[in-house]
Design a protein around this motif. Sequence first.
Motif, short mmCIF file in Angstrom:
data_model
loop_
_atom_site.label_atom_id
_atom_site.label_comp_id
_atom_site.label_asym_id
_atom_site.label_seq_id
_atom_site.Cartn_x
_atom_site.Cartn_y
_atom_site.Cartn_z
N GLN A 79 0.83 -1.20 0.00
CA GLN A 79 0.00 0.00 0.00
C GLN A 79 0.87 1.26 0.00
OE1 GLN A 79 -3.47 0.44 -0.06
NE2 GLN A 79 -3.67 -1.76 -0.49
N TYR A 80 1.93 1.23 0.77
CA TYR A 80 2.85 2.38 0.83
C TYR A 80 3.50 2.61 -0.53
CZ TYR A 80 6.81 5.28 2.32
OH TYR A 80 7.75 6.29 2.46
N GLN A 81 3.88 1.53 -1.20
CA GLN A 81 4.49 1.64 -2.53
C GLN A 81 3.49 2.17 -3.55
OE1 GLN A 81 5.83 -2.42 -2.95
NE2 GLN A 81 7.85 -1.99 -2.07
N GLN A 82 2.20 2.01 -3.25
CA GLN A 82 1.15 2.53 -4.12
C GLN A 82 0.68 3.91 -3.65
OE1 GLN A 82 -1.56 -0.82 -3.81
NE2 GLN A 82 -0.76 -1.75 -5.69
N GLU A 83 1.55 4.58 -2.89
CA GLU A 83 1.37 5.99 -2.48
C GLU A 83 0.43 6.20 -1.30
OE1 GLU A 83 3.38 8.29 -3.68
OE2 GLU A 83 4.25 6.70 -4.88
N ALA A 84 0.08 5.18 -0.55
CA ALA A 84 -0.75 5.38 0.65
C ALA A 84 0.06 6.06 1.76
CB ALA A 84 -1.27 4.05 1.15
N GLU A 85 -0.61 6.93 2.49
CA GLU A 85 -0.06 7.44 3.75
C GLU A 85 -0.38 6.40 4.83
OE1 GLU A 85 -0.34 12.21 3.78
OE2 GLU A 85 -2.29 11.21 3.80
N ILE A 86 0.51 6.26 5.81
CA ILE A 86 0.27 5.34 6.92
C ILE A 86 0.49 6.08 8.23
CG2 ILE A 86 0.88 3.15 8.00
CD1 ILE A 86 1.99 2.20 5.32
N ALA A 87 -0.46 5.97 9.13
CA ALA A 87 -0.38 6.65 10.42
C ALA A 87 -0.61 5.64 11.54
CB ALA A 87 -1.42 7.77 10.50
N THR A 88 0.14 5.78 12.63
CA THR A 88 0.01 4.85 13.75
C THR A 88 -0.39 5.57 15.01
OG1 THR A 88 2.32 5.01 14.50
CG2 THR A 88 1.84 3.45 12.73
N VAL A 89 -1.17 4.89 15.82
CA VAL A 89 -1.59 5.40 17.12
C VAL A 89 -0.80 4.65 18.20
CG1 VAL A 89 -3.50 5.58 18.75
CG2 VAL A 89 -3.89 5.99 16.30
N CYS A 90 -0.07 5.38 19.03
CA CYS A 90 0.59 4.81 20.20
C CYS A 90 1.47 3.61 19.82
CB CYS A 90 -0.49 4.46 21.22
SG CYS A 90 0.09 4.03 22.86
N THR A 91 1.22 2.45 20.42
CA THR A 91 2.05 1.27 20.18
C THR A 91 1.81 0.62 18.82
OG1 THR A 91 0.42 -0.02 21.43
CG2 THR A 91 2.41 0.69 22.61
N GLY A 92 0.87 1.14 18.06
CA GLY A 92 0.71 0.68 16.68
C GLY A 92 1.97 0.91 15.86
N ALA A 93 2.84 1.82 16.34
CA ALA A 93 4.10 2.10 15.65
C ALA A 93 4.98 0.86 15.54
CB ALA A 93 4.85 3.21 16.38
N PHE A 94 4.81 -0.10 16.47
CA PHE A 94 5.62 -1.31 16.42
C PHE A 94 5.33 -2.12 15.15
CE2 PHE A 94 6.27 -0.17 20.76
CZ PHE A 94 7.45 -0.78 21.17
N LEU A 95 4.06 -2.18 14.75
CA LEU A 95 3.72 -2.92 13.53
C LEU A 95 4.31 -2.23 12.31
CD1 LEU A 95 2.27 -5.30 12.24
CD2 LEU A 95 0.18 -3.93 12.17
N LEU A 96 4.23 -0.90 12.27
CA LEU A 96 4.83 -0.17 11.16
C LEU A 96 6.35 -0.32 11.18
CD1 LEU A 96 4.47 1.66 8.73
CD2 LEU A 96 4.46 3.64 10.27
N GLY A 97 6.95 -0.30 12.39
CA GLY A 97 8.39 -0.51 12.49
C GLY A 97 8.80 -1.85 11.94
N ALA A 98 7.98 -2.87 12.13
CA ALA A 98 8.30 -4.22 11.67
C ALA A 98 8.30 -4.33 10.15
CB ALA A 98 7.31 -5.23 12.27
N THR A 99 7.69 -3.37 9.46
CA THR A 99 7.70 -3.39 7.99
C THR A 99 9.03 -2.91 7.42
OG1 THR A 99 6.91 -1.10 7.74
CG2 THR A 99 5.22 -2.85 7.95
N GLY A 100 9.81 -2.20 8.23
CA GLY A 100 11.06 -1.61 7.74
C GLY A 100 10.86 -0.25 7.10
#
Length: 320
Positions: free
Chosen positions: A99-120
């Motif tokens: 989704q990010y490669q297809q130009e999506a913005e991604i936003a995380t709430v609180c500890t949701g950042a860990f899942l985004l961090g795991a994507t690299g």
Amino acid sequence: MIQVGILLTKQYKLLSVAAILDVFETANKFHTSTAQEAPYHLTLLSFDEKNDGSFSSYESKNISTEDTYNLILIPAFTTEDIKSAIGQNIAFIPWLIKQYQQEAEIATVCTGAFLLGATGLLDGKAATTHVDACGAFANAFPAVNLKSDKTVTQDGKLYTSGGATSSFHLLLHLLQNHCGKDIAIKAAKIFAIDMDRHNQSYFSSFQPTRHHNDDLVASAQEKIESNYQDVATIEEMIKDIPSSRRNIVRRFKQVTGITPIEYLQQTRIAAAKKLLEQTAQQMTEIIYNSGYNDPKAFRKVFRKAVGMTPTQYRDKFQAR
């Protein structure tokens, strides 16, 4: 219309999903009340089942579809076992990258950042998370430029927020980007949010690691916590521990994530915060009772650690 996908992760925090929906629905109502098109279309997303019933009035989809989104939000996790939570939600990782490669913005709430961090995707980029989870985040994702004091970060198409009410600051930031400042201000008034809060350091609490089997480190921790008012050097702290200074420092940092001196400083600051919150002691007493002799040094260290002066902290948090 902005297509918004909200992940219903395993162990998602209900409050953070509700906040996301409420703020974006409010923005939609601001527009529809003046005969304008609603700016957001909201969809709940999962990878193995549809809406679990908590939000039955919203459209829900499985990420196996080929749909693309303009904005994806990752809610906080309810669990303290973040590593396990990431494992349970691993199916989201390749999907988020696509989704990010297809130009999506991604936003995380609180500890949701860990899942985004795991994507690299956050490697080399600025991010924040709950102030008390920053140590674990830094250890798990050392390539991320962690801004532990920040309420909200934006680095390109990636957004993160700190703990709890910081999610509202993130959502206001997104509203301002998408709909303009007037809409963000209207939403801030509706939800009674101070828009100018950019720091979360003063909400932190020192929670030293206890779940380990290193008796030497445990002994050093006990000595620091029992004698923080009196000791000043590592040598004083470890003089009765049967090990070399180098070995203790190495093992201590390996187990706790910080050095013995940093542990001493955080113990003292935690003691000072407690005295400021719960007592009427004069500032000179608080400085002395938390292990400092130099008022100037104390105020400098306190402000750096907490993000405000001791007096400001007392005014904000002292029990009346």
